[in-house]
Write a protein that holds these residues in place. Sequence first.
Motif, PDB file in Angstrom:
ATOM      1  N   ASN A   9      -6.629   6.256  -1.041  1.00  0.00           N
ATOM      2  CA  ASN A   9      -6.648   5.605   0.266  1.00  0.00           C
ATOM      3  C   ASN A   9      -7.653   6.342   1.139  1.00  0.00           C
TER       4      ASN A   9
ATOM      5  N   VAL B 238       0.850  -1.186   0.000  1.00  0.00           N
ATOM      6  CA  VAL B 238       0.000   0.000   0.000  1.00  0.00           C
ATOM      7  C   VAL B 238       0.889   1.242   0.000  1.00  0.00           C
TER       8      VAL B 238
ATOM      9  N   TYR C  88      -7.059  -2.884   7.416  1.00  0.00           N
ATOM     10  CA  TYR C  88      -6.994  -2.174   6.141  1.00  0.00           C
ATOM     11  C   TYR C  88      -7.294  -3.202   5.064  1.00  0.00           C
TER      12      TYR C  88
ATOM     13  N   VAL D  17      -8.116   1.624  -1.584  1.00  0.00           N
ATOM     14  CA  VAL D  17      -7.407   1.178  -0.382  1.00  0.00           C
ATOM     15  C   VAL D  17      -8.145   1.822   0.788  1.00  0.00           C
ATOM     16  N   CYS D  18      -8.411   1.057   1.808  1.00  0.00           N
ATOM     17  CA  CYS D  18      -9.227   1.574   2.915  1.00  0.00           C
ATOM     18  C   CYS D  18      -8.544   1.299   4.245  1.00  0.00           C
TER      19      CYS D  18
ATOM     20  N   ALA E  52      -3.009   8.131  -3.491  1.00  0.00           N
ATOM     21  CA  ALA E  52      -2.542   6.870  -2.904  1.00  0.00           C
ATOM     22  C   ALA E  52      -2.983   5.688  -3.765  1.00  0.00           C
TER      23      ALA E  52
ATOM     24  N   TYR F 167      -1.540   1.326  -4.791  1.00  0.00           N
ATOM     25  CA  TYR F 167      -0.689   0.184  -4.488  1.00  0.00           C
ATOM     26  C   TYR F 167       0.010  -0.283  -5.759  1.00  0.00           C
TER      27      TYR F 167
ATOM     28  N   ARG G  42       0.668   5.023   0.677  1.00  0.00           N
ATOM     29  CA  ARG G  42      -0.071   6.152   1.252  1.00  0.00           C
ATOM     30  C   ARG G  42       0.901   7.016   2.023  1.00  0.00           C
TER      31      ARG G  42
ATOM     32  N   ARG H 100      -7.556  -3.745   0.457  1.00  0.00           N
ATOM     33  CA  ARG H 100      -7.469  -3.255  -0.915  1.00  0.00           C
ATOM     34  C   ARG H 100      -7.867  -4.375  -1.856  1.00  0.00           C
TER      35      ARG H 100
END
Length: 449
Positions: free
Chosen positions: A132, A90, A308, A299-300, A201, A203, A92, A310
């Motif tokens: 993100n 990720v 998290y 992405v969270c 953001a 990945y 971010r 994705r």
Amino acid sequence: MTTGLNEAAIKNSDVSEGSCLGTYANGHAAMSEWSGRLAMKHIRDVVIIGAGIIGLCSALQIARRARCKVTVLERAPGIGAGSTGASSAVCRAKYSLAETVVLAREGIRAYRNWPDFVGLSDPAARYHRHGNLWIGDGDAPRARRDAERLRALQWPVEVLDDVQLKALFPAINPCPIAPDLVHGEPHICDGGGGHLLETEAGYVEPMDAAADLVRALRTLGVEFRFGTTVQDVRPEGGALLIVSSEGDIACGAVINAAGPWCRELDAMVGLTNPWPLKPTRIQIVQIERPGDLAGMIPVCGDPAGGIYFRTGNNGRELIVGSVLEEDEREAVDPDRFDRTLDAGFAAAKLHALQHRLPQLTTIRGVRGYSGLYTMNRADVHPIVGATPVPGYFVANGCSGHGFKLAPAIGAMIARAVTGTALPDDPEVDPAFLAFERAPIPVASLSVLA
């Protein structure tokens, strides 16, 4: 043969072909003596131990600055055997410290411009700019303060209310209430408000990035030795001697990018390392993404649920990990640890995922794995740069931040080794991550620091 990027870097430096002068100039001068006395030894300017994303980015950043004879040693038969292969990758930049934001921002810039960074017209890796999203906790003013701070550091963000969040990401529940991870009791969901979205953001698939770097570095003349175990590293004859399973190497500089095995090298070279760098088991859950899960999934980051997530595999799966400090405490032997997924871990994280994605009523294809971070238990920030041992440099203890920071950390190491700066180097004082610094005050010893 070099790429145009590397040639431009060399033209702007004071380093002549075949040399790699910098902070270890005395070690470099000793190379001539080694060549005359011990012609049977393999003579290199720089040896990087570890072919993960940190070691590979360090090699590329050195190649951008100087014509060095560089060798990368890797104990595994190929790339991805350590932290890099298990990374969720990720990218971010929401961190609590300005310097870390800048390092992440500059690392992400390299991934966003990946073909230029690696000098390849057809790289395998690509940057998935999905944004993100950080689920709010109901404190909208704090989200706005975070946004102002990040914008001042030239990182673009937006603050979304619940309606705006649902318009962009209809599958995501904005509820700020933590799910019951013990008994699974339901609750009535409420709105959270003040959700922070890092718009740039995303990945990268980590193995694709690593493969691209190896390919680019071979084009630049970097030597790789896979399946090579380092048996000793010691100062000798004004330089450093590496004893390995594939023969001895004399060099002016050694970069320890060995990840979870970094402490073994410190002991070999005689470095007293006070930093608590612990190989730590980290678990990842993977499931199939249902075809009816509506809309874009960014992405969270979900601090309330402790997870998290994705997308992955071109959107066909969901990848879930933990953001909880207690899930980053299991110190292990990096050569002997459980690489499987714990059923209890998977159940808790998938329950939290279903709270965040209410349409996920049926879960299919559950699988997963365990990988390794090297956690710096003092302040969860890496240790980067020179050490008290002349010619011995470290880039260790990234604590789950390593992939996104790797291009920037590589630049810091390369500048320390070669003495050459480039215009796109991160504007962060090397003292911030230096070996001899004090621990950085942080509010949390988790991946969210």
